[in-house]
Enzyme design. Sequence first.
Site, short mmCIF file in Angstrom:
data_model
loop_
_atom_site.label_atom_id
_atom_site.label_comp_id
_atom_site.label_asym_id
_atom_site.label_seq_id
_atom_site.Cartn_x
_atom_site.Cartn_y
_atom_site.Cartn_z
N TYR A 1 0.87 -1.19 0.00
CA TYR A 1 0.00 0.00 0.00
C TYR A 1 0.90 1.23 0.00
O TYR A 1 1.84 1.33 0.80
CB TYR A 1 -0.89 -0.01 1.24
CG TYR A 1 -1.78 1.22 1.33
CD1 TYR A 1 -3.04 1.23 0.75
CD2 TYR A 1 -1.35 2.38 1.99
CE1 TYR A 1 -3.85 2.35 0.81
CE2 TYR A 1 -2.16 3.51 2.06
CZ TYR A 1 -3.41 3.49 1.47
OH TYR A 1 -4.20 4.60 1.53
N GLU B 1 -3.04 7.58 -4.40
CA GLU B 1 -3.08 6.31 -3.65
C GLU B 1 -2.88 5.15 -4.61
O GLU B 1 -3.58 5.04 -5.62
CB GLU B 1 -4.43 6.15 -2.93
CG GLU B 1 -4.48 4.91 -2.05
CD GLU B 1 -5.89 4.62 -1.55
OE1 GLU B 1 -6.82 4.45 -2.38
OE2 GLU B 1 -6.08 4.56 -0.33
#
Length: 396
Positions: free
Chosen positions: A109, A197
Amino acid sequence: MDIHEFQAKELLKRFGVNVPRGGIAYSPEQAVYRASELSGDKWVVKAQIHSGARGKAGGVRICSDEREISEAAQWMLGRMLVTHQTGPQGKLVSRLYIEEATKIAQEIYLAFVLDRKEERVVVVASAQGGMEIEDISANEPDSIIRSVVDPAVGMQAFQAREIAFSLGLDPALIPQAVKTITGCYRAMAELDANMVEINPLVVTQSGEIMALDAKMSFDDNALYRRPEISELRDKSQEDSRETYAEDRGLAYIGLDGEIGCIVNGAGLAMATLDMIKMAGGEPANFLDVGGGASPERVLMSFKAVLNDRNVEAILVNIFAGINRCDWIAEGVIRAYRELDLKMPLVVRLSGTNVEQGRRIIKDSGLPIITAETLVDAANLVVNAWKDTKPAQKGAA
Ligand code: GDP
Ligand code: MN
């Protein structure tokens, strides 16, 4: 402003971020054709909507042949895809992105967000990315890496290297990881994004680092100097109430309640929402008509508020400094007549030309409820709204 995954990937690619090869499709036939243009023996069909968590909602499918691609595309296209981020009405899938499937060794992530307390961009990363990232940040908060970027120098290679090492990446992968991390930061800074992101950023089985998903969001106030970004806007993915208002230069934010609000000044508008809540109601929107509002602008504000089917009562709250109460009153009367208003309307006027404004409303003979103070106005509108619901009131 949000953009689609395929658009974010295209932008990030220009900044040196590695992404899978892919193409856009608007029909099942096109989806199959796109896959045939790509190499490999597996493909991913991805619904392009402004939302994450598509995987869990059926909006990301790995397919092994033409039939599977065509079936996945048929299922997705035209569907209102509901994810836990879209709300119950979902978002319309009118485009698909078809990619070569990647063989994943590890999912990471990686996000760049604004930390308002730090007043800095912060990199948030985790060695356990993928669809369960929310559980990981809730259950193992210490495993999340945070790194604050100094705006004077931007993301430096040494800092990116530190992040890459904290992720436990193989030393051989560090140069690629540094390229990815610094590339994302540069994209964010140079394009006026306020969020980047990548979840998942993967290590492939062949030892490459690749962004399998990408989400970017941009600062609306900077779009005027980023024409190439503002062209990426997809209004079909936005709240139609907000698009209508924004196109007419009104500051409007849609909320979930029943009391429509027309107020001047952002601060007063916020206070009005609070007062409605304290009076036991729920505001349907935030709306700042701005200074010097002409009768036309007031009428337009009514239209924007009434676009929301949930609105059952309206509160107009004006403290006129630059504004003029007589203009506001004229606008209110026009709106009442032209829009054939059938719901309770409470108007509180104060400031410049207030006497004229109140007289105009009184002389109209319309059943408009007037109030002197904000507290009165909020109570009056909430009570008037409750009176329209005798059944519920009886049950309470
Ligand atoms: P999201 O659910 O909207 O965040 O969509 P993603 O693009 O992140 O896809 C969801 C999940 O599908 C990812 O977390 C991956 O686990 C998986 N996925 C996506 N693309 C591929 C791929 O090319 N290969 C494999 N094996 N899995 C993929
Ligand atoms: Mn994702």
